[in-house]
Write an enzyme that holds these catalytic residues in place. Structure first.
Site, PDB file in Angstrom:
ATOM      1  N   LYS A   1       0.851  -1.194   0.000  1.00  0.00           N
ATOM      2  CA  LYS A   1       0.000   0.000   0.000  1.00  0.00           C
ATOM      3  C   LYS A   1       0.889   1.247   0.000  1.00  0.00           C
ATOM      4  O   LYS A   1       1.855   1.332   0.767  1.00  0.00           O
ATOM      5  CB  LYS A   1      -0.880  -0.020   1.246  1.00  0.00           C
ATOM      6  CG  LYS A   1      -2.251   0.583   1.099  1.00  0.00           C
ATOM      7  CD  LYS A   1      -3.047   0.355   2.390  1.00  0.00           C
ATOM      8  CE  LYS A   1      -4.460   0.859   2.281  1.00  0.00           C
ATOM      9  NZ  LYS A   1      -5.191   0.719   3.560  1.00  0.00           N
TER      10      LYS A   1
HETATM   11  O1  G3P Z   1      -7.659   1.631   5.661  1.00  0.00           O
HETATM   12  C1  G3P Z   1      -8.092   2.551   4.711  1.00  0.00           C
HETATM   13  C2  G3P Z   1      -9.435   3.153   5.058  1.00  0.00           C
HETATM   14  O2  G3P Z   1     -10.424   2.141   5.007  1.00  0.00           O
HETATM   15  C3  G3P Z   1      -9.462   3.884   6.389  1.00  0.00           C
HETATM   16  O3  G3P Z   1     -10.778   4.182   6.734  1.00  0.00           O
HETATM   17  O4  G3P Z   1     -12.343   4.784   8.595  1.00  0.00           O
HETATM   18  O5  G3P Z   1      -9.899   5.376   8.802  1.00  0.00           O
HETATM   19  O6  G3P Z   1     -11.366   6.595   7.173  1.00  0.00           O
HETATM   20  P1  G3P Z   1     -11.099   5.277   7.887  1.00  0.00           P
END
Ligand code: G3P
Length: 217
Positions: A83
């Protein structure tokens, strides 16, 4: 749509994996920090638990170090996806890593133009963040639909991995917008099958069945 769990918590992953609907896992530096685990060890454990694509994020900000970190992460297991943040340096690293044959997930995507560049750099996946765009007052699901339209118009192979999914409504909207994958916390995956009318209907069936005094076995 492939369903990915967005977590580094092994116990939660085991429970979701037992449902038989888990296609992969995504992590990020925040999720790794929250797990309290050694990064390489927990990624290796996740890769052994789930045979699908497992995203592990580099933490360098310069492309040369991202590439070095990405090559190290890719050696953890065959199903590791490296990533990389959607920055200029991240695009450079994505180009090199994809040239190495390493699967990449370009993350922190918030615009069609960013997604277009990720595809041109050879990204395997691009992660547009629905929830954080909504928090920002923008329309996260609409971005998924616009990226879908552009990727189809220009025949890009990069897969749209809808991320920052906060609730079942986001999942339904991402499905309808044409996302290839969706990553979400285990709690959201569970909420996808839980419905009060299902619980009530089953309870009614059981109560009526008990009145028959019969058993199947
Ligand atoms: O891991 C990537 C993404 O899904 C993070 O989500 O909830 O931290 O905005 P969030």
């Amino acid at each position: 749509m492939l369903i990915f769990a967005d977590t580094a918590e092994i116990d939660a992953l085991r429970e979701i994996a037992s449902l038989g609907v888990l296609d992969g896992v995504t992590t990020n530096p925040t999720l790794i920090a929250r797990s309290g685990r050694n990064f390489v060890e927990v990624v290796a454990e996740i890769c052994a638990l789930c045979p699908g694509p497992i995203s592990a994020e580099v933490v360098a900000l310069d492309s040369d170090t991202m590439i070095t970190e990405g090559r190290k992460l890719a050696k953890i297991a065959d199903n590791v996806v490296v990533k990389v943040p959607l920055t200029g340096e991240g695009l450079k690293a994505t180009k090199v890593l994809s040239g190495d044959g390493i699967a990449t997930n370009v993350t922190l995507c918030f615009s069609v133009n960013q997604a277009m560049l990720a595809a041109k750099a050879g990204a395997t996946y691009v992660s547009p963040f629905i929830g954080r765009l909504d928090d920002y007052g923008a329309d996260g699901v609409d971005l998924i639909a616009r990226i879908r339209a552009v990727y189809d118009l220009y025949d890009f192979d990069t897969q749209i991995l809808a991320a920052s999914i906060r609730n079942p409504a986001h999942v339904e909207q991402a499905l309808l917008a044409g996302a290839d994958c969706g990553t979400m916390p285990p709690s959201v995956i569970k909420a996808l099958y839980e419905h009060p009318l299902t619980a009530k209907g089953l309870n009614d069936f059981m109560n009526d069945w008990k009145k028959t005094g019969q058993s199947i076995l």
